[in-house]
Motif scaffolding. Sequence first.
Motif, PDB file in Angstrom:
ATOM      1  N   CYS A   1      18.866 -20.931  -6.632  1.00 17.12           N
ATOM      2  CA  CYS A   1      18.657 -21.617  -7.765  1.00 17.12           C
ATOM      3  C   CYS A   1      18.145 -22.980  -7.369  1.00 17.12           C
ATOM      4  O   CYS A   1      18.897 -23.692  -6.403  1.00 17.12           O
ATOM      5  CB  CYS A   1      20.056 -21.776  -8.366  1.00 17.12           C
ATOM      6  SG  CYS A   1      19.964 -22.859  -9.798  1.00 17.12           S
TER       7      CYS A   1
ATOM      8  N   ASN B   1      17.355 -12.509 -12.905  1.00 14.40           N
ATOM      9  CA  ASN B   1      17.334 -13.446 -13.870  1.00 14.40           C
ATOM     10  C   ASN B   1      17.303 -12.409 -15.256  1.00 14.40           C
ATOM     11  O   ASN B   1      17.870 -13.123 -16.369  1.00 14.40           O
ATOM     12  CB  ASN B   1      15.650 -14.232 -14.085  1.00 14.40           C
ATOM     13  CG  ASN B   1      15.740 -15.057 -12.732  1.00 14.40           C
ATOM     14  OD1 ASN B   1      16.642 -16.131 -12.584  1.00 14.40           O
ATOM     15  ND2 ASN B   1      14.886 -14.876 -11.832  1.00 14.40           N
ATOM     16  N   GLU B   2      16.747 -11.226 -15.408  1.00 10.84           N
ATOM     17  CA  GLU B   2      16.911 -10.661 -16.380  1.00 10.84           C
ATOM     18  C   GLU B   2      18.565  -9.997 -16.693  1.00 10.84           C
ATOM     19  O   GLU B   2      18.998 -10.241 -17.772  1.00 10.84           O
ATOM     20  CB  GLU B   2      16.131  -9.329 -16.286  1.00 10.84           C
ATOM     21  CG  GLU B   2      14.525  -9.469 -16.339  1.00 10.84           C
ATOM     22  CD  GLU B   2      14.028  -9.874 -15.087  1.00 10.84           C
ATOM     23  OE1 GLU B   2      14.638 -10.150 -14.254  1.00 10.84           O
ATOM     24  OE2 GLU B   2      13.050  -9.402 -15.104  1.00 10.84           O
TER      25      GLU B   2
ATOM     26  N   GLN C   1      17.274 -22.781 -14.671  1.00 12.49           N
ATOM     27  CA  GLN C   1      15.614 -22.358 -14.551  1.00 12.49           C
ATOM     28  C   GLN C   1      15.839 -20.796 -13.565  1.00 12.49           C
ATOM     29  O   GLN C   1      16.817 -20.795 -13.001  1.00 12.49           O
ATOM     30  CB  GLN C   1      14.812 -23.280 -13.731  1.00 12.49           C
ATOM     31  CG  GLN C   1      14.477 -24.584 -14.624  1.00 12.49           C
ATOM     32  CD  GLN C   1      13.656 -24.299 -15.790  1.00 12.49           C
ATOM     33  OE1 GLN C   1      12.871 -23.531 -15.786  1.00 12.49           O
ATOM     34  NE2 GLN C   1      14.369 -24.794 -16.907  1.00 12.49           N
ATOM     35  N   PRO C   2      14.803 -20.177 -13.719  1.00 12.15           N
ATOM     36  CA  PRO C   2      14.873 -18.728 -13.204  1.00 12.15           C
ATOM     37  C   PRO C   2      15.096 -18.963 -11.555  1.00 12.15           C
ATOM     38  O   PRO C   2      14.638 -19.683 -10.899  1.00 12.15           O
ATOM     39  CB  PRO C   2      13.627 -18.242 -13.254  1.00 12.15           C
ATOM     40  CG  PRO C   2      13.070 -18.890 -14.664  1.00 12.15           C
ATOM     41  CD  PRO C   2      13.560 -20.440 -14.833  1.00 12.15           C
TER      42      PRO C   2
ATOM     43  N   TRP D   1      25.154 -22.082 -12.445  1.00 13.02           N
ATOM     44  CA  TRP D   1      23.754 -21.961 -12.665  1.00 13.02           C
ATOM     45  C   TRP D   1      23.207 -22.737 -13.806  1.00 13.02           C
ATOM     46  O   TRP D   1      22.314 -23.684 -13.492  1.00 13.02           O
ATOM     47  CB  TRP D   1      23.219 -20.264 -12.935  1.00 13.02           C
ATOM     48  CG  TRP D   1      21.825 -20.463 -13.473  1.00 13.02           C
ATOM     49  CD1 TRP D   1      20.582 -20.336 -12.724  1.00 13.02           C
ATOM     50  CD2 TRP D   1      21.376 -20.151 -14.642  1.00 13.02           C
ATOM     51  NE1 TRP D   1      19.598 -20.145 -13.401  1.00 13.02           N
ATOM     52  CE2 TRP D   1      19.874 -20.123 -14.517  1.00 13.02           C
ATOM     53  CE3 TRP D   1      21.804 -19.893 -15.974  1.00 13.02           C
ATOM     54  CZ2 TRP D   1      18.921 -19.689 -15.506  1.00 13.02           C
ATOM     55  CZ3 TRP D   1      21.105 -19.580 -17.067  1.00 13.02           C
ATOM     56  CH2 TRP D   1      19.502 -19.509 -17.063  1.00 13.02           C
TER      57      TRP D   1
END
Length: 363
Positions: A9, A342-343, A14-15, A48
């Motif tokens: 991260c 991320n998914e 953000q991804p 995150w």
Amino acid sequence: MARIKAAICREHGQPMTIEEVELRAPSFGEVEIRVDAVAICHSDISLWQGGFGGSLPAVYGHEAAGAVTAVGEGVKGFAVGDAAVVTVIRACGACPSCGNGRPSSCEDPGDPAAGPIASPEGEPIWQGVFTGAFAEKVVVDQTQIAKIPSDMPKDAAALVACGVITGVGAAVNTAQIRAGQDVVVIGAGGVGLNAIQGARIAGARRIIAVDANAAKLEGAKEFGATDAILADGKPWVEVKKILGGRGADVVLVTVGVAKVYDMAPRYLANGGKVVMVGMPHFGSNATYSPLLMAAAGQGLVGSSMGDVIVKRDIPWMVDLYAQGRLKLDELITRRWSLEEINEAFADTMAGNARRNVIVLKHD
Ligand SMILES: [Zn+2]
Ligand SMILES: [Zn+2]
């Protein structure tokens, strides 16, 4: 020094990016573990998002299971090849909390900024909650791990590292539920289902699950809730009807929402206590009536990681699973690869998953 892949991260919210990083060899008292499975916890989402502070870049992930691949000097009881669960509970063994049998509240767990992860250029990378397990390997302190049977599925074992010990431990250790007591569990997500299992194991009379999601309440019954109440209006009125007019001896709040904490004391019987498990973000506050709670002899108590003692509590939970008395497989909603992190985060945030688990394949 090992070169491994990890999900980094670089900016909150953000991804994350899969990058190669350097993981230094285990030093005194540390072990290196190959991560076979790591579950996504709501605390990972909060970290995150930046809701819990900490520095960037960072590697999160703290519900892991795998196998020992290297052992530092001074490590007792672990050898290369041992299957293990990796927790966030790092204990110095020397502070008053550790000395008092509460290693999960250790006052000197170390400096996460001085962790073992760095970029190939030597830039330090924050090891999220002393673990950094969204990665192929971790280097952690020996106090953070517990041995498990080699044939235990790693995806199920990973859940024990945080969600299970947090929920079951809150019921058994923090609340110290006695046989015959009445328990309310607010929130029937990953941690809530484990609080329900903990209350069942401890011998509670009624275990009432409260959640705003009707589908989650169905799941709560599978895990041992005797009753389920939809959280709209004044659910404590319904709860007290079920309990014959009296409130609950223990209310376990497993969602990180301050408003839910505002209402939690309303479910209590005289002498009952609210156990605070879910963690709202920094800066969100809850209110309660000191007058009413003092007059009724009620209390509020925080439960950090279920007040678990890693090497005492994880083995018995693992054995209950082997006997079919603690559900773990049923907690897994879906398995993902590290590249899909991320998914998998997005799916966890959508709120329907019990637990999403990242499963790593090693050559
Ligand atoms: Zn967690
Ligand atoms: Zn300590």
